[in-house]
Design an enzyme around this catalytic site. Sequence first.
Site, mmCIF file in Angstrom:
data_model
loop_
_atom_site.group_PDB
_atom_site.id
_atom_site.type_symbol
_atom_site.label_atom_id
_atom_site.label_comp_id
_atom_site.label_asym_id
_atom_site.label_seq_id
_atom_site.Cartn_x
_atom_site.Cartn_y
_atom_site.Cartn_z
ATOM 1 N N ASP A 112 -10.052 3.249 1.805
ATOM 2 C CA ASP A 112 -9.987 2.926 3.120
ATOM 3 C C ASP A 112 -10.614 3.711 4.247
ATOM 4 O O ASP A 112 -11.532 3.685 4.951
ATOM 5 C CB ASP A 112 -8.804 2.066 3.556
ATOM 6 N N LYS A 138 0.650 -1.336 -0.016
ATOM 7 C CA LYS A 138 -0.263 -0.049 0.121
ATOM 8 C C LYS A 138 0.878 1.172 0.083
ATOM 9 O O LYS A 138 0.360 2.190 -0.556
ATOM 10 C CB LYS A 138 -0.941 0.071 1.364
#
Length: 286
Positions: A107, A71
């Site tokens: 997210d 990520k």
Amino acid sequence: MRISGKTRVLGIIGAPVGHSLSPAMQNAAIEELGLDYVYVPFPVEPDFLGQAVEGLRRLGVWGFNVTIPHKSAIIPFLDRIAPEAELCGAVNTVCREGELLVGYNTDGIGFLASVREDLGHDPRGSSVLILGAGGAARGAVAALAGAGVACIVIANRTRERGVALVERCQSAFPGVRFVVSSLAEDELVEHLRGADLLVNTTSVGMNGTNFECLPLFALPPAGLVYDMVYVPAETPLLAEAKTRGLACANGTGMLAAQGEAAFSLWTGRQAPRSIMRQKLLAELER
Ligand code: ATR
């Protein structure tokens, strides 16, 4: 599902990706809307991340999710990073925009959507205690600060990481009060007393693990508990919260909502939420 020469390919890169629930969830959404897309898992080891991104670019892959451990590492290989992803230093969704690969982070949006929906809580003006200071915490902190919380306490095992996270966020959100805490009981008691919402962003709770000491008794009766862990569905933290009569939620809603936001970015269509959630819950039950 019919694959043709025009089918747009979506996917997820990570190591491992075999356990990912995203292919089932995204393909269910694609099928529901009858779109000419397909979503596939791509296992990518860290040493080959740059080559893999270049490969996805050259193969014309339309978009992809990014999961552990890529990520943050993916950022240098992308052409542009959206502000929310820049702020939390992590990308979980990549979109092809013309010739460019653009990194987003859904997210945080997913977390906020789940807090609002599953806990019925609007965080504006709230005081929030965050357990953890890693990538998941960064996403939650940026989303909460953007939603107008009054105070965020970062309680982390390694204090320096908490300090680093606060330093990163304080200049971006001068209106929010940031505090760093350890996981020591007396400090946690003090912070929990003033908290409206407790959020676990650490991996503690997976596989039956638990915090050594988390004085949940100090949270006010109207306090809320959110655990980003979703396997098991009821972590020891959530079990205790329930016993104490506190409203609580696990990370399933966040997982679904981040996937819905990614789906919309790739397809320009509203995600079929109930189908995606049904599929996710069915996969989790398996
Ligand atoms: P992620 O991207 O999922 O947040 P990460 O960046 O590795 O993963 O961060 C993991 C977080 O969980 C960290 O805050 C970590 O604390 P440290 O900074 O001290 O490592 C926290 N964590 C992991 N295991 C823990 C444990 N057993 N007790 C307390 N905190 C833990």
